[in-house]
Design an enzyme around this catalytic site. Structure first.
Site, PDB file in Angstrom:
ATOM      1  N   SER A 171      -3.289 -12.391   4.661  1.00 39.09           N
ATOM      2  CA  SER A 171      -4.121 -11.935   2.646  1.00 39.09           C
ATOM      3  C   SER A 171      -2.907 -13.069   1.709  1.00 39.09           C
ATOM      4  O   SER A 171      -3.308 -13.708   0.991  1.00 39.09           O
ATOM      5  CB  SER A 171      -4.164 -10.431   2.483  1.00 39.09           C
ATOM      6  OG  SER A 171      -2.579  -9.950   2.481  1.00 39.09           O
ATOM      7  N   LYS A 224       0.677  -0.564  -0.326  1.00 39.57           N
ATOM      8  CA  LYS A 224       0.081  -0.396   0.247  1.00 39.57           C
ATOM      9  C   LYS A 224       0.733   1.198   0.000  1.00 39.57           C
ATOM     10  O   LYS A 224       0.074   2.120  -0.170  1.00 39.57           O
ATOM     11  CB  LYS A 224      -1.014  -0.187   0.936  1.00 39.57           C
ATOM     12  CG  LYS A 224      -2.249  -0.476   1.223  1.00 39.57           C
ATOM     13  CD  LYS A 224      -3.241  -0.856  -0.272  1.00 39.57           C
ATOM     14  CE  LYS A 224      -4.175  -1.600   0.349  1.00 39.57           C
ATOM     15  NZ  LYS A 224      -5.069  -1.802  -0.699  1.00 39.57           N
TER      16      LYS A 224
END
Lengths: 90, 315
Positions: free
Chosen positions: B257, B43
């Site tokens: 994830s 991110k």
């Protein structure tokens, strides 16, 4: 033939609270028709004008049916179908 | 490698082969180590892209306040970028996210507004949109609908992957805002029309899907189904199992994830191997496991770990 269908919390009012129900159909469309016969009203929550609703995701053996033929997705005995509302990730 | 500042060092991450998990020398798995970014997640690319786009559009000037709904990593990336560029940051975060994420955000000086656990990120998005309407002077980059999110991957992650792995046949990533898959997917398709773009979507437990009705569902504005080849739903058990396998077999300590993406990647690898095809399958390691230690995901049996992360936004 029988297909196991996992129902999200929000739609269990149609299945007497059952988390998982059985239904029949050689395509997803036929399966939803059968589901609606067994649990009246459920079909309308999944479909809108003959298409899967925008915020409803359906998976056949963990793969999104929108990439498998949508409502024409073929089903066979023992398949597992999962219905989930679309939610945000990230 | 030398950079003029931390912001200049975003991206340029290694792509490492996974010789033990790959089924054969013809069917190979490759991990793109996005945990090597400045704040430890993919991110950072998005955070920098969002802020630079807002600056270019004249929406942000020094001293301004940025508001963003985030389950953690985007917030942490934005907090670092905001700190270095002189902005204030307010993150709207679901209350069922790990304590580490909150501590890191506070350390960077960000303010956290919690949204209810039930409904997960949907609620964070709803709360943030409400706040944005009440405070027109705050700038909300809005990662779910801002093209700059996908463009960070179109201009960064995608070209890096193709340069390192010109023989790529499959790209696999987790599906959240959809930015990674949209950006990398579009770039790779332009250069390799036959490439398969595969989404791995975390399947949480029921609390997260606690909507009042189906009309409250959410599909990110960035999502374009036509970019994907297919999309798999991966539950917590498989995600945890694969996260542990990745560490045990290849030494990579990744967040949960990543196990989700690896599960899909291994399924593709097995199919290719059984069909006698060759494949180069790249997937994203979105972050390391550090921020999830307090969840208990890495200790005890898989069943115990699964119980511990129940109700949490683990991806």
């Amino acid at each position: 033939m029988s297909v196991s269908v996992s129902i999200p919390t929000i739609l269990r009012t149609y299945t007497d609270g059952a988390k998982r129900v059985e239904a029949e159909g050689t395509t997803l469309a036929a399966l939803i028709t059968d589901l609606d016969t067994r649990h009246p009203g459920l079909g309308d929550r999944l479909l809108d004008a003959g298409e899967l609703r925008r915020f409803v995701n359906v998976y056949k053996n963990d793969e999104d049916v929108r990439f498998l033929g949508g409502l024409s997705t073929p089903l066979t005995d023992g398949d597992a179908v999962t219905v989930l509302p679309a939610v945000a990730g990230g | 490698m030398r950079y003029d500042s931390l912001l200049d060092s975003v991206g340029h991450t290694p792509l490492v082969g996974l010789p033990t998990l790959s089924p054969s020398s013809e069917v190979r798995l490759w991990a793109k180590l996005e945990d090597r970014n400045p704040t430890g997640s993919v991110k950072d690319r998005v955070a920098l892209g969002l802020v630079e786009a807002a600056e270019k559009e004249g929406r942000l000037k020094p001293g301004d306040t940025i508001l963003e709904p985030t389950s953690g990593n985007t917030g942490i990336g934005l907090a670092m970028v905001a700190k270095l560029k002189g902005y204030k940051l307010i993150c709207v975060m679901p209350e069922n996210t790990s304590e580490e994420r909150r501590q890191i955000l506070r350390m960077y000086g960000a303010e956290i507004i919690s949204s209810p656990a039930a409904g997960g990120s949907n609620e964070a998005v709803r709360v943030a949109k409400g706040l944005a309407a009440e405070h027109p002077d705050w700038v909300m980059p809005y990662q779910y609908g801002n093209p700059a999110n996908a463009l960070a991957h179109y201009h960064g992650t995608g070209p890096e992957l193709l340069a390192d792995l010109p023989t790529i046949t499959h790209f696999v990533a987790g599906l959240g805002t959809t930015g990674t898959l949209m950006g990398v997917g579009r770039y790779l398709r332009e250069h390799k029309p036959d490439v398969r773009i595969v989404a791995a979507e975390p399947r949480y437990d029921e609390l997260i899907y606690g909507l009042r009705n189906l009309d409250e569902g959410f599909v990110p504005e960035l999502y374009d189904e036509s970019v994907l080849t297919t999309r798999y739903s991966v539950g917590a058990h498989d995600a945890l199992r694969r996260t542990r396998e990745l560490l045990a077999a290849e030494g990579v300590f990744a967040g949960i994830s990543t196990g989700c993406a690896l599960h899909a990647a291994l399924g593709i690898a097995r199919k290719a191997f059984e069909a006698g095809q060759s494949a180069d399958i790249a997937f994203i390691v979105a972050d390391g496991g550090w921020k999830y230690l307090s969840t208990g995901a890495y200790e005890g049996t898989l069943d115990e770990a699964e119980d511990r992360i129940e109700g949490q936004l683990w991806a």
